[in-house]
Scaffold this motif. Sequence first.
Motif, PDB file in Angstrom:
ATOM      1  N   TRP A  93     -26.550 -21.712  52.840  1.00  0.00           N
ATOM      2  CA  TRP A  93     -26.232 -22.766  53.791  1.00  0.00           C
ATOM      3  C   TRP A  93     -24.850 -23.364  53.596  1.00  0.00           C
ATOM      4  N   SER A  94     -24.067 -22.768  52.709  1.00  0.00           N
ATOM      5  CA  SER A  94     -22.717 -23.283  52.513  1.00  0.00           C
ATOM      6  C   SER A  94     -21.949 -23.245  53.827  1.00  0.00           C
ATOM      7  N   LEU A  95     -21.291 -24.329  54.147  1.00  0.00           N
ATOM      8  CA  LEU A  95     -20.451 -24.345  55.339  1.00  0.00           C
ATOM      9  C   LEU A  95     -19.143 -23.630  55.082  1.00  0.00           C
ATOM     10  N   GLY A  96     -18.809 -23.432  53.806  1.00  0.00           N
ATOM     11  CA  GLY A  96     -17.531 -22.829  53.462  1.00  0.00           C
ATOM     12  C   GLY A  96     -16.456 -23.881  53.434  1.00  0.00           C
ATOM     13  N   GLY A  97     -15.275 -23.525  53.897  1.00  0.00           N
ATOM     14  CA  GLY A  97     -14.166 -24.467  53.882  1.00  0.00           C
ATOM     15  C   GLY A  97     -14.269 -25.476  55.011  1.00  0.00           C
ATOM     16  N   ILE A  98     -14.115 -26.728  54.665  1.00  0.00           N
ATOM     17  CA  ILE A  98     -14.062 -27.796  55.653  1.00  0.00           C
ATOM     18  C   ILE A  98     -12.592 -28.149  55.841  1.00  0.00           C
ATOM     19  N   ALA A 138      -8.272 -38.496  61.381  1.00  0.00           N
ATOM     20  CA  ALA A 138      -9.651 -38.797  60.984  1.00  0.00           C
ATOM     21  C   ALA A 138     -10.621 -37.776  61.590  1.00  0.00           C
ATOM     22  N   ARG A 139     -10.307 -36.480  61.378  1.00  0.00           N
ATOM     23  CA  ARG A 139     -11.147 -35.407  61.919  1.00  0.00           C
ATOM     24  C   ARG A 139     -11.463 -34.387  60.833  1.00  0.00           C
ATOM     25  N   LEU A 140     -12.593 -33.712  60.981  1.00  0.00           N
ATOM     26  CA  LEU A 140     -12.908 -32.559  60.161  1.00  0.00           C
ATOM     27  C   LEU A 140     -13.417 -31.453  61.058  1.00  0.00           C
ATOM     28  N   ALA A 141     -13.247 -30.205  60.601  1.00  0.00           N
ATOM     29  CA  ALA A 141     -13.602 -29.059  61.438  1.00  0.00           C
ATOM     30  C   ALA A 141     -14.149 -27.923  60.587  1.00  0.00           C
ATOM     31  N   VAL A 142     -14.976 -27.106  61.214  1.00  0.00           N
ATOM     32  CA  VAL A 142     -15.484 -25.880  60.598  1.00  0.00           C
ATOM     33  C   VAL A 142     -15.691 -24.854  61.710  1.00  0.00           C
ATOM     34  N   ARG A 143     -15.479 -23.584  61.396  1.00  0.00           N
ATOM     35  CA  ARG A 143     -15.728 -22.504  62.354  1.00  0.00           C
ATOM     36  C   ARG A 143     -17.166 -22.040  62.173  1.00  0.00           C
ATOM     37  N   VAL A 144     -17.920 -21.928  63.272  1.00  0.00           N
ATOM     38  CA  VAL A 144     -19.318 -21.506  63.212  1.00  0.00           C
ATOM     39  C   VAL A 144     -19.373 -20.018  62.863  1.00  0.00           C
ATOM     40  N   ALA A 145     -20.003 -19.718  61.728  1.00  0.00           N
ATOM     41  CA  ALA A 145     -20.186 -18.343  61.257  1.00  0.00           C
ATOM     42  C   ALA A 145     -21.650 -17.924  61.471  1.00  0.00           C
ATOM     43  N   MET A 154     -25.174 -22.891  66.281  1.00  0.00           N
ATOM     44  CA  MET A 154     -25.246 -23.539  64.973  1.00  0.00           C
ATOM     45  C   MET A 154     -26.582 -24.255  64.807  1.00  0.00           C
ATOM     46  N   HIS A 155     -27.267 -23.951  63.725  1.00  0.00           N
ATOM     47  CA  HIS A 155     -28.554 -24.560  63.414  1.00  0.00           C
ATOM     48  C   HIS A 155     -28.369 -26.067  63.273  1.00  0.00           C
ATOM     49  N   GLY A 156     -29.348 -26.828  63.743  1.00  0.00           N
ATOM     50  CA  GLY A 156     -29.261 -28.285  63.671  1.00  0.00           C
ATOM     51  C   GLY A 156     -29.071 -28.798  62.252  1.00  0.00           C
ATOM     52  N   GLY A 157     -29.681 -28.124  61.285  1.00  0.00           N
ATOM     53  CA  GLY A 157     -29.513 -28.534  59.885  1.00  0.00           C
ATOM     54  C   GLY A 157     -28.092 -28.306  59.396  1.00  0.00           C
ATOM     55  N   ALA A 158     -27.475 -27.206  59.829  1.00  0.00           N
ATOM     56  CA  ALA A 158     -26.082 -26.940  59.459  1.00  0.00           C
ATOM     57  C   ALA A 158     -25.161 -27.951  60.121  1.00  0.00           C
ATOM     58  N   ALA A 178     -23.528 -25.341  69.546  1.00  0.00           N
ATOM     59  CA  ALA A 178     -22.216 -24.871  69.095  1.00  0.00           C
ATOM     60  C   ALA A 178     -22.320 -23.366  68.857  1.00  0.00           C
ATOM     61  N   PRO A 179     -21.789 -22.540  69.773  1.00  0.00           N
ATOM     62  CA  PRO A 179     -21.965 -21.094  69.656  1.00  0.00           C
ATOM     63  C   PRO A 179     -21.187 -20.465  68.506  1.00  0.00           C
TER      64      PRO A 179
END
Length: 142
Positions: free
Chosen positions: A24-29, A36-43, A53-57, A93-94
């Motif tokens: 369940w690691s999101l990897g790099g944030i 004041a933003r953060l982002a991740v690419r859906v893998a 993207m799973h609701g838990g992720a 989030a596809p």
Amino acid sequence: MQTFDKPDLPGNWTCDFNTGVGEWSLGGIWLDRQGARLAVRVAQHHCNAFGVMHGGALATFADGQALAVRTYSGGADDHTPTVSLSVDYLGGAPLGSWVVADVTLLRTTRTLLFTQALVTADGKPVARTSAIYRNFKGKDAQ
């Protein structure tokens, strides 16, 4: 799919935080502290059976919103545990989309940080969140 690709988004993005190991690691944030933003690419490993993207992720990602409004030294005494997290899911989030949280710091007290965020996937709203974090040592947020 690489989760460490730099977002093709306006801002000053740095990837100085990794969520760890495991399925369940999101990897790099990616952080844009000035915005004041953060982002991740859906893998693929973030996705449910429907390819979004799973609701838990998504909730795990949203739980990092304090990262966008506070500086961290990385020391053990710099921990900001979550007191409360609320997530209202608005859409999916596809796979391959950039999920971005625009974070607002609502209030800082001696012991708590209050935040909210609008989370989008490629510009479309997917969640609205609010969170309260324990503020050890009375550190002020940015």
